[in-house]
Design an enzyme around this catalytic site. Structure first.
Site, PDB file in Angstrom:
ATOM      1  N   LEU A 138       0.830  -1.215   0.000  1.00 37.32           N
ATOM      2  CA  LEU A 138       0.000   0.000   0.000  1.00 37.32           C
ATOM      3  C   LEU A 138       0.853   1.249   0.000  1.00 37.32           C
ATOM      4  O   LEU A 138       0.429   2.296  -0.478  1.00 37.32           O
ATOM      5  CB  LEU A 138      -0.902   0.011   1.233  1.00 37.32           C
ATOM      6  CG  LEU A 138      -1.969  -1.070   1.316  1.00 37.32           C
ATOM      7  CD1 LEU A 138      -2.612  -1.087   2.694  1.00 37.32           C
ATOM      8  CD2 LEU A 138      -3.030  -0.841   0.252  1.00 37.32           C
ATOM      9  N   GLY A 139       2.030   1.150   0.560  1.00 40.24           N
ATOM     10  CA  GLY A 139       2.871   2.330   0.602  1.00 40.24           C
ATOM     11  C   GLY A 139       4.109   2.104   1.450  1.00 40.24           C
ATOM     12  O   GLY A 139       4.293   1.048   2.054  1.00 40.24           O
ATOM     13  N   GLY A 178       6.134   3.844   4.517  1.00 42.39           N
ATOM     14  CA  GLY A 178       6.098   4.881   5.540  1.00 42.39           C
ATOM     15  C   GLY A 178       7.476   5.059   6.134  1.00 42.39           C
ATOM     16  O   GLY A 178       8.420   4.351   5.771  1.00 42.39           O
ATOM     17  N   PHE A 228       8.438   4.258   8.927  1.00 44.78           N
ATOM     18  CA  PHE A 228       8.839   3.171   9.808  1.00 44.78           C
ATOM     19  C   PHE A 228       8.851   1.825   9.116  1.00 44.78           C
ATOM     20  O   PHE A 228       9.137   0.810   9.731  1.00 44.78           O
ATOM     21  CB  PHE A 228       7.902   3.104  11.010  1.00 44.78           C
ATOM     22  CG  PHE A 228       7.896   4.377  11.794  1.00 44.78           C
ATOM     23  CD1 PHE A 228       8.856   4.598  12.758  1.00 44.78           C
ATOM     24  CD2 PHE A 228       6.955   5.352  11.540  1.00 44.78           C
ATOM     25  CE1 PHE A 228       8.869   5.778  13.467  1.00 44.78           C
ATOM     26  CE2 PHE A 228       6.964   6.533  12.253  1.00 44.78           C
ATOM     27  CZ  PHE A 228       7.925   6.755  13.216  1.00 44.78           C
ATOM     28  N   GLY A 229       8.506   1.820   7.845  1.00 45.50           N
ATOM     29  CA  GLY A 229       8.511   0.558   7.124  1.00 45.50           C
ATOM     30  C   GLY A 229       7.378   0.500   6.119  1.00 45.50           C
ATOM     31  O   GLY A 229       6.540   1.394   6.044  1.00 45.50           O
ATOM     32  N   VAL A 274       3.982  -0.863   4.157  1.00 45.88           N
ATOM     33  CA  VAL A 274       2.642  -1.271   4.580  1.00 45.88           C
ATOM     34  C   VAL A 274       2.006  -2.116   3.477  1.00 45.88           C
ATOM     35  O   VAL A 274       2.100  -1.779   2.296  1.00 45.88           O
ATOM     36  CB  VAL A 274       1.749  -0.045   4.851  1.00 45.88           C
ATOM     37  CG1 VAL A 274       0.430  -0.468   5.433  1.00 45.88           C
ATOM     38  CG2 VAL A 274       2.440   0.922   5.784  1.00 45.88           C
ATOM     39  N   LYS A 297       1.948  -3.533   8.758  1.00 44.27           N
ATOM     40  CA  LYS A 297       3.149  -2.708   8.643  1.00 44.27           C
ATOM     41  C   LYS A 297       4.358  -3.513   9.084  1.00 44.27           C
ATOM     42  O   LYS A 297       4.385  -4.075  10.169  1.00 44.27           O
ATOM     43  CB  LYS A 297       2.983  -1.464   9.520  1.00 44.27           C
ATOM     44  CG  LYS A 297       4.182  -0.566   9.487  1.00 44.27           C
ATOM     45  CD  LYS A 297       3.824   0.802   9.999  1.00 44.27           C
ATOM     46  CE  LYS A 297       4.192   1.827   8.963  1.00 44.27           C
ATOM     47  NZ  LYS A 297       3.656   3.108   9.117  1.00 44.27           N
ATOM     48  N   ASP A 357       5.118  13.200  13.532  1.00 46.01           N
ATOM     49  CA  ASP A 357       5.168  13.121  12.068  1.00 46.01           C
ATOM     50  C   ASP A 357       3.775  13.349  11.475  1.00 46.01           C
ATOM     51  O   ASP A 357       3.308  12.573  10.643  1.00 46.01           O
ATOM     52  CB  ASP A 357       5.743  11.769  11.631  1.00 46.01           C
ATOM     53  CG  ASP A 357       6.255  11.809  10.189  1.00 46.01           C
ATOM     54  OD1 ASP A 357       6.329  12.917   9.614  1.00 46.01           O
ATOM     55  OD2 ASP A 357       6.568  10.734   9.639  1.00 46.01           O
TER      56      ASP A 357
END
Ligand SMILES: *[C@@H]1O[C@H](CO)[C@@H](O)[C@H](O)[C@H]1NC(C)=O
Ligand SMILES: *[C@@H]1O[C@H](CO)[C@@H](O)[C@H](O)[C@H]1NC(C)=O
Ligand SMILES: *[C@@H]1O[C@H](CO)[C@@H](O)[C@H](O)[C@H]1NC(C)=O
Ligand SMILES: *[C@@H]1O[C@H](CO)[C@@H](O)[C@H](O)[C@H]1NC(C)=O
Ligand SMILES: *[C@@H]1O[C@H](CO)[C@@H](O)[C@H](O)[C@H]1NC(C)=O
Ligand SMILES: *[C@@H]1O[C@H](CO)[C@@H](O)[C@H](O)[C@H]1NC(C)=O
Ligand SMILES: *[C@@H]1O[C@H](CO)[C@@H](O)[C@H](O)[C@H]1NC(C)=O
Ligand SMILES: *[C@@H]1O[C@H](CO)[C@@H](O)[C@H](O)[C@H]1NC(C)=O
Ligand SMILES: *[C@@H]1O[C@H](CO)[C@@H](O)[C@H](O)[C@H]1NC(C)=O
Length: 646
Positions: free
Chosen positions: A333-334, A336, A338-339, A341, A355, A452
């Protein structure tokens, strides 16, 4: 005839009558039906106890009023939300007595961040987040009494009719309380069924209806017992063959039964086919008993809306792996901070977002991770993404979130779906984001700074309501990484100057970022891109300039229909945004103040905003953008204030 005897008889009859009435009237009904403590403790006990005490005194004061049987209270700090409700037939004194007993009982939970006590006469509950709109929740159940002392099938029929009527009428009655009784005609004398139904006054009429529908089913499970009750988060139901409320407390429910009063029809049918129904009922009871017996071991957990009682779910690595098709690209999905998703479909068909955390795998990181997950899985707010659980066993640390089909706000502002949000939707997103952040900062029992906030971290649900994602994760980072890193905490263009330069972290960092997001939402422009015209201005700078010259309407996204907003609304929202991005953290409003400002109408009654940090007309640094950051200016505030080309 001895006249003395007669007097004696009359006297004792009066005494018995008085005693019976007194029992009914002066009884706080402290019969414990259910209680529970959250398994999580608050983090600061002293503030918690002080705020709980204040909450209880607040509730006591409210209940010490002849007409009040329901009260809620919460403290601005300390985060305890509380609700108390007495059955309306209790006197004020009995209600207070029941509440006092409930307080004593609930204090058994020490510093648990949520707890409940349910008596026949009242209930008390507190949580670290608002639960006022909860109706029916897992853990709802019937509470029966002495089922060996059973009543006749005719009794059961009448109880069902009475409960059905209360279920229809109560949601329509102002105050959501109904008390009624009904005669059961029997061969060897008549009996009366007494019943009450009640909903929390903070739920909707439909919510009350839903809750009582479940409650009737639960209470009917006590039949043919003489006494039955149903407990749930938002409602209560009780029937009995002995009076438990005074005659003059009976509610006339007939006006609320409306057209299709089922009871009359049922009685007629019951009279005609009584025998058949009786036989069927007897068979039904046997079937029901068998089912109930068999079901008992798997009865739902004892949750009753105290969602805090539920810890985060520990998912199996292999389940998440197969849910995301082995973390395939097509499910991604994307990416981020932090990692990555991934979209996952669990075996039960539920769609989730998984995630994969890109943080260390040391044992300390894992321990931190587990405690952090426990904390953030308790964040329940309609504007925050729900963390459903995690997976710590396996090669990776994984977090499982609820899935948002509409993806993130940036797609709607700058991406493929640009221009599809109208003014009202944008306003609702701003408001929802503000409420979510106010919760995270001020209402959750631990103050969480997001660090964030940006349009990419604001997801939209099916109704385009804002849901903030990625909160709490920044706390997992080692201290030295927690600022000055574009990859992790903070995204340039959104980062407050004091945090970017000095690493000074406070809630005001989020408030700055929120201000930037608001401007982006209104303008449909990214904060870190310059305009195409020769002036080449950044969003914040342009916003300030136009605001100063009273030309703020020029800021509004040109894809918006000008008929949807007024100049006044635009000015107010831009002003609120500019208040949030002021250079001095101290003068930025708190998130709860922002919520109030957003709700207000007309011009803001507040000191107008001061200039944002970096707008420095003397020292323009954009001439040589590629090298501007450290060298081209001695003014650190000015240099850091804008992202250099990335
Ligand atoms: C919560 O606090 C109580 C008493 O203060 C303690 O007995 C209990 O173990 C604590 N529970 C957790 C999960 O820390
Ligand atoms: C709890 O909060 C109070 C007031 O904010 C503060 O003075 C105290 O140090 C805190 N205690 C702990 C253990 O954090
Ligand atoms: C709260 O009230 C209880 C009972 O009245 C008392 O024992 C306790 O000390 C109070 N706590 C605080 C922090 O005021
Ligand atoms: C209720 O109010 C009365 C008078 O208004 C007062 O005397 C009494 O102490 C109060 N009771 C409680 C429990 O606060
Ligand atoms: C809980 O509170 C009640 C009422 O104050 C008390 O009688 C009981 O002993 C307490 N139970 C526990 C387990 O602390
Ligand atoms: C239950 O009802 C039976 C029959 O009426 C009675 O004998 C028994 O004592 C009752 N038990 C309780 C616990 O009330
Ligand atoms: C029972 O109720 C019926 C109908 O209300 C009434 O006619 C009858 O007299 C009652 N019987 C007794 C014993 O009270
Ligand atoms: C209800 O009846 C009781 C006595 O049975 C009386 O004390 C009370 O005042 C009455 N309440 C109302 C609201 O009439
Ligand atoms: C109530 O009943 C009447 C006649 O039985 C009917 O005409 C009317 O539409 C009904 N109203 C509702 C709200 O169901």
């Amino acid at each position: 005839m001895n006249p003395n005897r007669k007097t004696h008889g009359v006297l004792s009859m009066m005494l018995i009558w008085w005693w019976l009435t007194a029992v009914v009237v002066a009884d706080p009904q402290i019969n414990l039906l259910n209680s529970g403590c959250s398994q999580y403790n608050v983090s600061n006990e002293s503030t918690f106890y002080a705020s709980l005490n204040a909450t209880f005194s607040d509730l006591t004061a409210q209940l010490n009023n002849t007409n009040t049987r329901f009260a809620t209270a919460q403290q601005v700090t300390g985060s305890a939300y509380a609700m108390v409700q007495c059955r309306n037939y209790l006197s004020t004194a009995d209600c207070l007595a029941c509440f006092t007993a409930a307080i004593a009982q609930i204090r058994n939970c020490s510093a648990a961040n949520g707890a409940r006590v349910i008596y026949d006469g009242c209930f008390l509950r507190y949580e670290s987040s608002s639960f006022y709109d909860q109706t029916t929740q897992p853990g709802n159940k019937g509470v029966c009494e002495n089922q060996t002392a059973s009543q006749t099938p005719a009794f059961s029929t009448v109880v069902k009719e009475l409960l059905a009527d209360l279920q229809v009428a109560t949601p329509r009655i102002n105050g959501f309380f109904g008390a009624s009784k009904k005669e059961v005609v029997g061969d060897d004398g008549n009996t009366t069924v007494y019943a009450v139904a009640q909903c929390a006054e903070t739920v909707s009429e439909n919510g009350c209806q839903d809750c009582l529908t479940v409650a009737s089913t639960n209470a009917e499970l006590c039949l043919p017992g003489r006494v039955g009750r149903a407990i749930d988060a938002g409602c209560f139901l009780r029937y009995s063959d002995t009076p438990f409320f005074a005659d003059n407390q009976t509610t006339d429910i007939s006006p609320f039964l409306g057209n299709g009063s089922s009871s009359k029809k049922k009685t007629i049918i019951g009279g005609v086919v009584g025998g058949v129904v009786g036989a069927i009922l007897i068979i039904a009871f046997f079937v029901w008993f068998t089912i109930l017996r068999r079901r008992k071991p798997v009865i739902r957990g004892d949750i009753l809306g105290a969602t805090e009682l539920r810890g985060p779910v520990n998912y199996k690595y292999k389940d998440l792996k197969s849910a995301t098709k082995n973390f395939s690209e097509e499910n991604k999905l994307g990416e981020g901070g932090f990692g990555d998703v991934y979209k996952g479909t669990l075996k039960n068909g539920k769609i989730v977002a998984v995630k994969k955390l890109a943080i260390g795998q040391s044992s300390r990181a894992k321990a931190d991770f587990e405690s952090e997950v426990k904390l953030i899985s308790n964040v329940h707010h309609r504007n925050m993404i729900r963390l459903l659980g995690c997976c710590t066993k396996g090669p990776e640390l994984l977090l499982v979130y609820e899935y948002m089909a509409n993806s993130s706000l940036d797609k709607f502002l700058f991406g493929e779906r640009r221009g599809s949000l109208n003014w009202k939707q944008r306003y609702d997103i701003i408001f929802g984001t503000a409420r979510g952040l106010a919760y995270l900062h001020e209402e959750f029992h631990v103050c969480i700074i997001h660090r964030d906030i940006k349009t990419g971290n604001i997801l939209l649900d099916d109704d385009f309501q804002a849901k903030i994602a990625d909160f709490g994760l920044a706390r997992l980072l080692p201290e030295d990484q927690s600022h000055l890193s574009t990859r992790f905490a903070g995204t340039l263009g959104y980062t407050a100057p004091e945090y970017a330069i000095h690493g000074q972290l406070s809630v005001k960092v989020d408030i700055y970022s929120f201000g930037v997001v608001v401007l982006e939402i209104i303008c449909g422009r990214k904060s870190n891109e310059v305009t195409n015209d020769p002036d080449g201005e950044y969003l914040l700078e342009r916003a300030w300039k136009l605001y100063e010259n009273d030309k703020h309407e020029e800021l509004v996204d040109e894809t918006l229909d000008p008929n949807e907003y007024t100049a006044e609304e635009v000015k107010r929202i831009i002003e609120i945004a500019l208040l949030c991005v002021q250079s001095s953290p101290g003068v930025r409003p708190s998130m709860s103040e922002v919520v109030v400002l957003l709700k207000s109408k007309g011009p803001l009654e507040r000191q107008p905003p001061s200039k944002p940090a970096y707008v420095d007309s003397e020292k323009k640094v954009r001439g040589d953008r590629s090298t501007s950051t450290a060298s081209s200016t001695s003014n650190a505030t000015a240099s850091i204030s804008q992202p250099t080309g990335r």
